[in-house]
Scaffold this motif. Structure first.
Motif, PDB file in Angstrom:
ATOM      1  N   VAL A   1       8.593  -3.350   2.900  1.00  0.00           N
ATOM      2  CA  VAL A   1       7.484  -4.061   2.472  1.00  0.00           C
ATOM      3  C   VAL A   1       6.083  -3.266   2.839  1.00  0.00           C
ATOM      4  O   VAL A   1       5.999  -2.383   3.818  1.00  0.00           O
ATOM      5  N   ALA A   2       5.176  -3.095   2.013  1.00  0.00           N
ATOM      6  CA  ALA A   2       3.830  -2.575   2.296  1.00  0.00           C
ATOM      7  C   ALA A   2       2.702  -3.299   1.413  1.00  0.00           C
ATOM      8  O   ALA A   2       3.086  -4.197   0.345  1.00  0.00           O
ATOM      9  N   THR A   3       1.483  -3.160   1.619  1.00  0.00           N
ATOM     10  CA  THR A   3       0.490  -3.674   0.909  1.00  0.00           C
ATOM     11  C   THR A   3      -0.100  -2.767   0.046  1.00  0.00           C
ATOM     12  O   THR A   3      -0.503  -1.482   0.620  1.00  0.00           O
ATOM     13  N   GLY A   4      -0.135  -2.937  -1.141  1.00  0.00           N
ATOM     14  CA  GLY A   4      -0.569  -1.973  -2.398  1.00  0.00           C
ATOM     15  C   GLY A   4      -1.969  -2.184  -2.674  1.00  0.00           C
ATOM     16  O   GLY A   4      -2.839  -3.229  -2.113  1.00  0.00           O
ATOM     17  N   PRO A   5      -2.521  -1.441  -3.719  1.00  0.00           N
ATOM     18  CA  PRO A   5      -3.915  -1.727  -4.135  1.00  0.00           C
ATOM     19  C   PRO A   5      -4.054  -3.029  -5.102  1.00  0.00           C
ATOM     20  O   PRO A   5      -3.061  -3.509  -5.556  1.00  0.00           O
ATOM     21  N   ASN A   6      -5.141  -3.532  -5.381  1.00  0.00           N
ATOM     22  CA  ASN A   6      -5.508  -4.526  -6.489  1.00  0.00           C
ATOM     23  C   ASN A   6      -4.933  -5.634  -5.848  1.00  0.00           C
ATOM     24  O   ASN A   6      -4.230  -6.521  -6.932  1.00  0.00           O
ATOM     25  N   ASN A   7      -5.007  -5.915  -4.499  1.00  0.00           N
ATOM     26  CA  ASN A   7      -4.609  -7.273  -4.163  1.00  0.00           C
ATOM     27  C   ASN A   7      -3.183  -7.712  -4.389  1.00  0.00           C
ATOM     28  O   ASN A   7      -2.876  -8.806  -4.806  1.00  0.00           O
ATOM     29  N   ARG A   8      -2.269  -6.626  -4.190  1.00  0.00           N
ATOM     30  CA  ARG A   8      -0.878  -6.576  -4.552  1.00  0.00           C
ATOM     31  C   ARG A   8      -0.018  -6.336  -3.327  1.00  0.00           C
ATOM     32  O   ARG A   8      -0.432  -5.451  -2.465  1.00  0.00           O
ATOM     33  N   SER A   9       1.011  -7.110  -2.999  1.00  0.00           N
ATOM     34  CA  SER A   9       1.903  -6.728  -1.956  1.00  0.00           C
ATOM     35  C   SER A   9       3.148  -6.187  -2.662  1.00  0.00           C
ATOM     36  O   SER A   9       3.548  -6.406  -3.814  1.00  0.00           O
ATOM     37  N   LEU A  10       3.945  -5.247  -2.041  1.00  0.00           N
ATOM     38  CA  LEU A  10       5.180  -4.764  -2.619  1.00  0.00           C
ATOM     39  C   LEU A  10       6.336  -4.639  -1.663  1.00  0.00           C
ATOM     40  O   LEU A  10       6.384  -4.699  -0.496  1.00  0.00           O
ATOM     41  N   LEU A  11       7.691  -4.535  -2.357  1.00  0.00           N
ATOM     42  CA  LEU A  11       8.824  -4.403  -1.439  1.00  0.00           C
ATOM     43  C   LEU A  11       9.603  -3.422  -2.209  1.00  0.00           C
ATOM     44  O   LEU A  11       9.494  -3.312  -3.540  1.00  0.00           O
TER      45      LEU A  11
END
Length: 579
Positions: A303-313
C-alpha cells in the motif's frame, strides 16, 4: 435480554477469549524469544562497533521482501530499511539502510551507528517536521531455520538531517507484533492490528494505539462502534481531516488440532476522531460501503498514498487452500481508493502517447480525405484484434482479443503501430508478486522487490519499477531482475549451527556464500558445458514466472500450450540479453 445487551455480552466474551489466548501465546513464546534475544544481542554488539556514518555507492540491494520503502520528505530519494530473504534452507534478516537517488538512478548504502536490530514486517512512517524523521515500529526476527520468531515492540526514529538513529523508550505501547500497520496522522503515529506468532500458537490483533509526537507518550484508544475483526497486512490510510481508513487484511484461526483456516478480509472501516480540540479525542469506528470496483480478495498486497487524495494497493496473492497444499495466484495490478468520493477503481495503463499521436495525425489526415466512405465502412460492433508472437521454435502464435466500438479502432491502430516499430505488443510491467515495497514521490509510484511462489519454491525479487500515477501511461524498468540472484536450495534435514549463525547475519554473509558457490561451480569443473547448464537451470527454475507474464499479456482465454510457447520465447530473449 435486548439485542444491545446481547451484543455487549458477546463483545465482552470475545475480549476475554482474546485476552486468554494472548496470555497463552505469551507464555509459549517467552522461551523462544529468550533464545532469540541472545542472538539479537550478539548482532547488536557487532553493530555497536560502528562509530561513524559511512555512505558508499553500491549496486542495487539484494533480493528481499517485507522491508520498508519510504520517500524522503524533501530530497528526491527513497529510503529502504530492513526486510527478509529465504533461499529454501535459511532465513536472512536485514537492518541495512539503503538510499535510492531518483535523479541519478543510483543506490548508496548508509551505515549509521547503533541501528535497530535486524527485522522484517515492521512499519515505517515519514514525518516531515522536527528536522525530518523516519519512524520505525515493531516487526519480527526469525531464527535461521525459520521456526522461531521474536516480535519487536520497540520504537525508533531516524533523524534524516543528522543521520542518527534513536530508540524512543516510552511505556504503555503495543505488545510485540508484526504485520501491523502504522500511519502518521496529524501529530500522532496511529498503529492498528498485526499478529504475534510462536512455534505452536498465534494471535491476531485489532487494537489501536496512538503515539504523540509532541509528548512522546503512548495511549491505547478505545473507540466506540463496531470495528474491524483482528487482522494483519491490511490497508491503512490517513485522511486530510485526521481520520483513518482500514481495508482488507488477513487472519487465520484454528478449526481443529494442527488445522488452520485463513480468512481474506474485504471489509472497510473508518476510524474518526470526534471532539477535536479537547484534551482527549473520542474515536468512533464506522463501516464504509464504497462504490466502484473493489480489489479482488487477496493478502500480501502493498500500500501507498498517491496524489489527488487517493490511496492505492498493488499486487498480492490469493491462496487456494486445500487440506495439505496451498496454491497462490499472484497479482500485479493497481487499485485506487478515492478517499473523498469513497470509491474504488482499478488503475489501467493508457500507453505512451508521443509517437502514437504523430502517427495518428497522419492516419487521420488520410481518413479525412476518404470522408464519409470511411465512416460507412468502419465497424460499429465488437472487433477482433489479432496480434502475432514468434515462439521459441519459430511457431507464429496468434493472440486474439475482442474489443467493442471506438476502443477497437484505438487498439487496432496501436497494434499496427507496434508492428511498424517491430515490437511484440508486450507492455513492460512488474511480474505478479506479493509483499513488495512501495513508495510515492512527486506522484510517481516505485515498486521494489517482493516475492512469488512456484510450487514449493519461493522467488525473491530485487527489481525496481516506476509509473507516473498522474499519466498512467507505462511502467518503467529502473533495475531489472537479475537471474543470477535467483537462488533456491532444497530443504536440508541437518544444518550445523555455524551455518545457521552465518545465514542469520544478513546481507554481507549471504553475498559471500553466493560467491563461494560460484567459485565451486566455476570453469575448472565444467568448462565446456557451463553456459548451457546455466541456461537450462535458469529456464527450469523460473518457468512459472515467464508463464504468468505471458498469460498476463495474452489474456485469460489463451490456450495453455500457446502460453507456454510464448513464455519460453520471452525467457530465452531475456536470458540472452542478460548474458
Amino acid at each position: 435480554m435486548g439485542k444491545k445487551g446481547k451484543r455487549e455480552k458477546k463483545g465482552k466474551g470475545a475480549e476475554k477469549t482474546a485476552a486468554k489466548m494472548e496470555r497463552k501465546v505469551s507464555r509459549r513464546a517467552k522461551k523462544e524469544e529468550e533464545d532469540l534475544e541472545a542472538l539479537i544481542a550478539e548482532f547488536q554488539s557487532l553493530d555497536a562497533k560502528k562509530t561513524q556514518v559511512i555512505e558508499t555507492s553500491c549496486p542495487p540491494p539484494s533480493p528481499r521482501l517485507n522491508g520498508s520503502l519510504s520517500a524522503h520528505p524533501e530530497k528526491d530519494e527513497l529510503i529502504l530499511f530492513g526486510g527478509e530473504y529465504f533461499n529454501g534452507q535459511k532465513t536472512y534478516l536485514y537492518n541495512e539502510l539503503y538510499v535510492y537517488n531518483i535523479r541519478k538512478n543510483s543506490w548508496s548504502k548508509v551505515e549509521i551507528p547503533n541501528p535497530p536490530p535486524r527485522r522484517c514486517a515492521h512499519q515505517a512512517a515519514v514525518v516531515p517536521t522536527a528536522g525530518r524523521q523516519l519512524w520505525v515500529f515493531g516487526g519480527e526476527f526469525a531464527s535461521p531455520n525459520g521456526e522461531q520468531f521474536y516480535h519487536y515492540k520497540d520504537l525508533w526514529v531516524l533523524h534524516l538531517a543528522t543521520k542518527t538513529w534513536e530508540q524512543i523508550k516510552a511505556s504503555g505501547g503495543p505488545s510485540g507484533r508484526s504485520g501491523h500497520r502504522m500511519v502518521a496522522c496529524k501529530r500522532q503515529l496511529i498503529i492498528f492490528g498485526g499478529f504475534h506468532e510462536s512455534a505452536r500458537d498465534y494471535i491476531y490483533y485489532n487494537d489501536v494505539y496512538a503515539f504523540n509526537l509532541d509528548s512522546f507518550t503512548w495511549s491505547k484508544l478505545a473507540p466506540s462502534g463496531i470495528g474491524p475483526a483482528p487482522r494483519s497486512g491490511c490497508q491503512m490510510a490517513a485522511t486530510p481531516e485526521g481520520s483513518v481508513i482500514i481495508y482488507g487484511g488477513y487472519s487465520k484461526q484454528r478449526i481443529k488440532k494442527d488445522v488452520d483456516k485463513g480468512t481474506l478480509h474485504t471489509d472497510m472501516f473508518l476510524l474518526k476522531a470526534e471532539g477535536a480540540g479537547k484534551e482527549e479525542d473520542k474515536w468512533v469506528w464506522s463501516r464504509l460501503n464504497p462504490s466502484g470496483v473493489k480489489p479482488t480478495p487477496r493478502s500480501g498486497f502493498s500500500v501507498a498514498t498517491g496524489p489527488n487524495n487517493r490511496s492505492l494497493l498493488f499486487g498480492g496473492v490469493h491462496d487456494e487452500e486445500e487440506e495439505e497444499t496451498i496454491e497462490g495466484d499472484f497479482f500485479n495490478d493497481i487499485y485506487f481508493y478515492d478517499i473523498g468520493k469513497n470509491r474504488w477503481f482499478p488503475g489501467q495503463l493508457k500507453g505512451p502517447k508521443s509517437e502514437k499521436k504523430k502517427r495518428r495525425r497522419g492516419r487521420q489526415a488520410e481518413a479525412d480525405v476518404a470522408g464519409d466512405e470511411v465512416e460507412k465502412q468502419r465497424p460499429q460492433g465488437p472487433v477482433e484484434i489479432v496480434k502475432e508472437v514468434v515462439a521459441e521454435d519459430g511457431t507464429v502464435m496468434t493472440i486474439k482479443q475482442v474489443i467493442s466500438g471506438p476502443a477497437a479502432e484505438k487498439e487496432r491502430s496501436e497494434s499496427e503501430e507496434e508492428e511498424e516499430d517491430g515490437a511484440l505488443g508486450q507492455q513492460v510491467e512488474p511480474c505478479p508478486r506479493s509483499n513488495a515495497m512501495l513508495a510515492v514521490k512527486h506522484g510517481v509510484l516505485y515498486v521494489y522487490g517482493g516475492m512469488f511462489e512456484v510450487g514449493d519454491r519461493q522467488f525473491t525479487l530485487s527489481d525496481l519499477y516506476s509509473i507516473d500515477l498522474h499519466k498512467m501511461e507505462e511502467w518503467k524498468v529502473l533495475v531489472e531482475m537479475d537471474p543470477k540472484a535467483q537462488e533456491w536450495l532444497e530443504e536440508s534435514e541437518s544444518d550445523d549451527e555455524d551455518d545457521d549463525m552465518e545465514g542469520a547475519e544478513g546481507g554481507e554473509e549471504e553475498e559471500s556464500s553466493e560467491e563461494e558457490s560460484e567459485d565451486e561451480g566455476g570453469e575448472d569443473q565444467h568448462p565446456a558445458v557451463e553456459p548451457e547448464e546455466k541456461h537450462v537451470d535458469y529456464l527450469s527454475r523460473t518457468e512459472q514466472y515467464w508463464i504468468r507474464l505471458a498469460r498476463s499479456n495474452m489474456g485469460p482465454d489463451a490456450k495453455e500450450k500457446n502460453v507456454v510457447k510464448v513464455a519460453h520465447a520471452m525467457a530465452k530473449t531475456f536470458y540472452e540479453d542478460s548474458v
